[in-house]
Enzyme design. Structure first.
Site, PDB file in Angstrom:
ATOM      1  N   GLU A 195      -4.090  -9.332   4.000  1.00 28.61           N
ATOM      2  CA  GLU A 195      -4.830  -9.014   5.222  1.00 28.61           C
ATOM      3  C   GLU A 195      -5.956  -9.986   5.532  1.00 28.61           C
ATOM      4  O   GLU A 195      -6.253 -10.250   6.707  1.00 28.61           O
ATOM      5  CB  GLU A 195      -5.366  -7.570   5.142  1.00 28.61           C
ATOM      6  CG  GLU A 195      -4.341  -6.482   5.411  1.00 28.61           C
ATOM      7  CD  GLU A 195      -3.460  -6.150   4.225  1.00 28.61           C
ATOM      8  OE1 GLU A 195      -2.682  -5.189   4.311  1.00 28.61           O
ATOM      9  OE2 GLU A 195      -3.543  -6.857   3.184  1.00 28.61           O
TER      10      GLU A 195
ATOM     11  N   GLU B  54       0.827  -1.215   0.000  1.00 27.61           N
ATOM     12  CA  GLU B  54       0.000   0.000   0.000  1.00 27.61           C
ATOM     13  C   GLU B  54       0.860   1.263   0.000  1.00 27.61           C
ATOM     14  O   GLU B  54       0.466   2.283  -0.574  1.00 27.61           O
ATOM     15  CB  GLU B  54      -0.961  -0.057   1.186  1.00 27.61           C
ATOM     16  CG  GLU B  54      -2.025  -1.137   0.966  1.00 27.61           C
ATOM     17  CD  GLU B  54      -2.909  -1.392   2.169  1.00 27.61           C
ATOM     18  OE1 GLU B  54      -4.144  -1.334   2.031  1.00 27.61           O
ATOM     19  OE2 GLU B  54      -2.353  -1.664   3.265  1.00 27.61           O
TER      20      GLU B  54
END
Length: 258
Positions: A131, A111
């Site tokens: 995640e 990210e």
């Protein structure tokens, strides 16, 4: 501080320097990246930034994402009010930043990469947003930025499986990576790309970046409006005259950023 800032000519190299923790983001790293971006934005001599990770004893790594030990007790500490996760993913800025990725850039590391403007990666780089394997959501931009950079179905597969095997070669194939290098050469490749950018007028670079970001997903009339406003801004600068004079005199321009 776990983040280093070094100015090389007009290029600011920002290094996540926490090799003992695989350059994972904790409070110190988040605050350090935010402070480094503050310095980049404030420094008239810095025209381009590069975000990279320090080499570890076990090899190259960009960033392993969030520090899971801190995640259990203080997840909010890995974000800043101005920059979001890592002090970077939501940061408003004017100057371009290149991610120089050697080794894994996983979860929050991916990210951070997605928040950069360009990516130079070595063949050891690997990306992923795992995640879901921890009952988490990639909340630092991965779920909407990744499908903007690569085909939606591929992004969906990575988001739902949490796979950690999206290599640099495949990322380069889909356009996420601008330049592919050999192992250990990502920073050198990013510096070479940054030097190409610094040959251009810095004010025009910043305005062009702004227009690309704001107009790409908008109707053409928005693009025309922003482009027109952008060129008018350039007409009133000292560098506009320098660009024309240098062309007439057949020499390299000497940009002042004014």
């Amino acid at each position: 501080m776990s983040v280093d800032y070094e100015l090389r000519g007009h290029v600011a190299v920002i290094t996540i320097n926490r090799p003992g923790a695989r350059n994972a983001v904790n409070t110190d790293v988040a605050q350090g990246i935010e402070a480094a971006i503050d310095q980049l934005e404030a420094d008239d001599a810095a025209w381009v930034g590069i975000l990279t990770g320090a080499q570890t004893e076990k090899g190259w790594i960009f960033c392993a994402g969030a520090d899971l030990k801190q995640m259990a007790t203080d997840p909010g500490g890995m974000s800043t009010a101005k920059g979001g996760f890592g002090g970077f993913v939501q940061r408003e800025r004017t100057k371009p930043v290149i991610a120089a990725v050697d080794g894994p850039a996983l979860a929050g590391g991916t990210e951070l990469v997605l928040a950069a403007d360009m990516v130079v990666a070595s063949k050891t780089a690997v990306f992923g947003i795992p995640e879901v394997k921890r009952n988490l959501v990639a909340a630092a931009g991965g779920l909407f930025r990744l499908p903007r950079k690569i085909p939606r179905n591929i992004a969906m597969e990575l988001a739902l499986t949490g796979r950690l095997d999206f290599p640099a070669e495949r990322a380069y194939h889909f356009g996420l990576v601008n330049t592919l290098t050999e192992e250990g050469e990502a920073l050198a490749g990013a510096l070479a790309l940054a030097e190409q950018i610094t040959e251009a007028a810095p004010l025009a670079v910043r305005e062009s970046r702004k227009i690309v970001i704001e107009a790409t997903d908008q109707p053409d009339d928005v693009g025309w409006k922003l482009s027109g406003e952008g060129i008018m801004k350039m007409f009133g600068t000292e560098d506009f005259n320098e660009g024309l004079t240098a062309f007439i005199e057949k020499r390299a321009p000497e940009w002042q950023g004014k």
